[in-house]
Design an enzyme around this catalytic site. Structure first.
Site, PDB file in Angstrom:
ATOM      1  N   ASP A   1      -0.338   4.466   1.197  1.00 21.94           N
ATOM      2  CA  ASP A   1      -0.556   5.564   1.828  1.00 21.94           C
ATOM      3  C   ASP A   1       0.130   5.237   3.417  1.00 21.94           C
ATOM      4  OD1 ASP A   1      -2.072   3.334   2.559  1.00 21.94           O
ATOM      5  OD2 ASP A   1      -3.304   4.337   3.921  1.00 21.94           O
TER       6      ASP A   1
ATOM      7  N   HIS B   1       3.974   3.889  12.592  1.00 17.61           N
ATOM      8  CA  HIS B   1       2.879   4.861  12.907  1.00 17.61           C
ATOM      9  C   HIS B   1       3.294   5.670  13.999  1.00 17.61           C
ATOM     10  CE1 HIS B   1      -0.753   2.114  11.812  1.00 17.61           C
ATOM     11  NE2 HIS B   1       0.223   2.180  10.745  1.00 17.61           N
TER      12      HIS B   1
ATOM     13  N   HIS C   1       0.894  -1.234   0.003  1.00 18.14           N
ATOM     14  CA  HIS C   1       0.047   0.033   0.027  1.00 18.14           C
ATOM     15  C   HIS C   1       0.823   1.105   0.116  1.00 18.14           C
ATOM     16  CE1 HIS C   1       0.446   0.883   4.345  1.00 18.14           C
ATOM     17  NE2 HIS C   1       0.345  -0.142   4.606  1.00 18.14           N
TER      18      HIS C   1
ATOM     19  N   GLU D   1      -4.951   1.693   2.769  1.00 22.40           N
ATOM     20  CA  GLU D   1      -4.832   0.352   3.711  1.00 22.40           C
ATOM     21  C   GLU D   1      -4.893   0.786   5.033  1.00 22.40           C
ATOM     22  OE1 GLU D   1      -3.018  -2.590   6.111  1.00 22.40           O
ATOM     23  OE2 GLU D   1      -2.391  -0.565   5.847  1.00 22.40           O
ATOM     24  N   GLU D   2      -4.255   1.979   5.562  1.00 26.60           N
ATOM     25  CA  GLU D   2      -4.104   2.588   6.825  1.00 26.60           C
ATOM     26  C   GLU D   2      -5.364   2.779   7.759  1.00 26.60           C
ATOM     27  OE1 GLU D   2      -1.707   1.913   8.586  1.00 26.60           O
ATOM     28  OE2 GLU D   2       0.065   1.869   7.630  1.00 26.60           O
TER      29      GLU D   2
END
Length: 409
Positions: A80, A379, A78, A175-176
């Protein structure tokens, strides 16, 4: 491999944070900036059938170079980055020949990446680490996976002596925020199975994950002058606090591990007149997962019975445990395991305490285990990735393609 690092550094420089409150796909326009760059690069390295649809999903093909009948497989990552921490103005820092000591990410703000807090660092003494300067995330989740897939495809294109079947690759938005597979065209992708390259440390190989849902609790209140409020005021903040007190206190992320599920309250706002709680529900066991959702309903019913109809609940399913879809075709896990072992990598097979695009794709008809991309501490400001782990991920992708081509049909 000489292109892997500059490729990754170029990708993380592009801000691609997704937005959970957006109604568009992709959820942020800025994800398309990286998408367009990737489309151009896929053309440049010689991939075929390169496409990007109106929702920002990229697909491309590496044609088969063998006469054997080989299943078409895929690799997915992904584009993002999480909305949990800023991904704007990412400036990676390279730590060469890491010595095992504290890494000062930002001297001015006293931000230190220390093995005293993050013991995994000690696995990578003598290696090159890519970190942040402590004010942004890095974006190895999952731009490391993107860079590794493209590098592996370029390697196969320049080494035709490695025989492989048709390989499909895809890069997804959002995705996040749990929407990476929502508009993924499985029919167009047309692979028998795939692997998301979205795991953490070297060796990770995952085929089971949380069942997941989000919940929003809205509370109405009644404001009355506090000096004359007895029997009249309904304080929405007080009801929110009471709601939270009825959740199991030990079933939270910071007190659970392995396959233990949890409730995670991640946002609260409000005043006397109204309040709102946002939380997520996670559990590997489907029966336990349903019990968690039922508990929220019971709490709301209890509060409304006690105070009146002031509390409402909305639950939204996010994704399911892909294990039930992968186990019937378990050879796809065994191929990845064999690929790692052949490269001297110890497979770390364990449940994901989270989810990937693969969890949704597996239920859409594309069985999709997850393999490591190499990063740690996703994150947040302490995110890092060892360069050597990224190189190993490239080798694993190549080896999976090679092993699939010699499987007996």
């Amino acid at each position: 491999m000489e292109k892997l690092l500059p490729r990754f550094l170029e990708y993380v420089a592009v801000d691609t944070q997704s937005d959970p409150y957006s109604k568009t796909t992709p959820s942020t326009e800025k994800q398309l900036k990286l998408a367009k760059k990737l489309v151009s690069e896929l053309h440049q390295i010689g991939m075929q059938e390169v496409s990007i649809d109106q929702n920002g999903y990229i697909m491309a093909t590496l044609p088969s170079n063998t006469d054997k009948k080989v299943p078409t497989i895929g690799f997915i990552a992904h584009m993002d980055t999480t909305p949990d921490f800023t991904g704007k103005n990412v400036k990676p820092k390279l730590i060469t020949d890491y010595d095992g000591d504290d890494i000062v990410l930002n001297e001015k703000n006293n931000i230190v990446l220390s093995p005293k807090e993050f013991e995994d660092l000690l696995q990578y003494k003598g290696q090159t680490l890519i970190t942040t300067y402590g004010t942004t995330l890095l974006g190895a989740d999952d731009k490391a996976g993107v860079a590794e897939i493209i590098t592996a495809m370029e390697y196969l294109l320049t080494h035709p002596e490695i025989k492989h079947g048709k390989i499909r690759v895809a890069f997804t938005p959002d995705e996040e925020i749990g929407k990476g597979a929502h508009k993924f065209d499985v029919g167009k992708f047309d692979a028998e199975w795939a692997y998301t390259v979205d795991g953490s440390q070297i060796g990770e190989l995952e085929y089971e994950n949380f069942n997941a849902a989000s919940a929003t609790i809205k509370i109405k209140g009644k404001s009355v002058h506090p000096g004359y409020a007895k029997g009249k005021m309904v304080n929405a903040i007080g009801l929110a606090n009471e709601f939270l007190s009825l959740l199991p206190p030990l079933e939270i992320p910071e007190k659970t591990s392995g396959i233990e599920g949890f409730f995670h309250v991640h946002k609260i706002k409000g005043d006397v007149e109204s309040a709102e709680i946002e939380l997520i529900i996670r559990d590997h066991d489907l029966e336990h997962f349903q019990a968690r959702k039922n508990l929220l309903v019971d709490i709301v019913d209890k509060l409304n019975a006690r105070y009146g109809d002031y509390v409402s609940l909305a639950v939204e399913e996010q994704y399911r445990n892909m294990r039930e879809k992968v186990e019937p075709v378990f050879h796809i896990v065994e191929i990845a395991e064999e690929a790692m072992e052949s490269l001297g990598i110890e497979p770390l097979i364990k449940p994901i305490r989270g989810g990937t695009d693969g969890s949704q794709l597996s239920f859409m008809g594309l069985p999709c285990p997850n393999i490591f991309a190499g990063g740690h501490n996703f994150h947040g400001r302490y995110e890092y990735v060892p360069l050597q782990s990224m190189e190993k991920a490239v080798q694993v992708i190549v080896k999976i393609c090679e092993l699939t081509a010699i499987q007996i049909r």
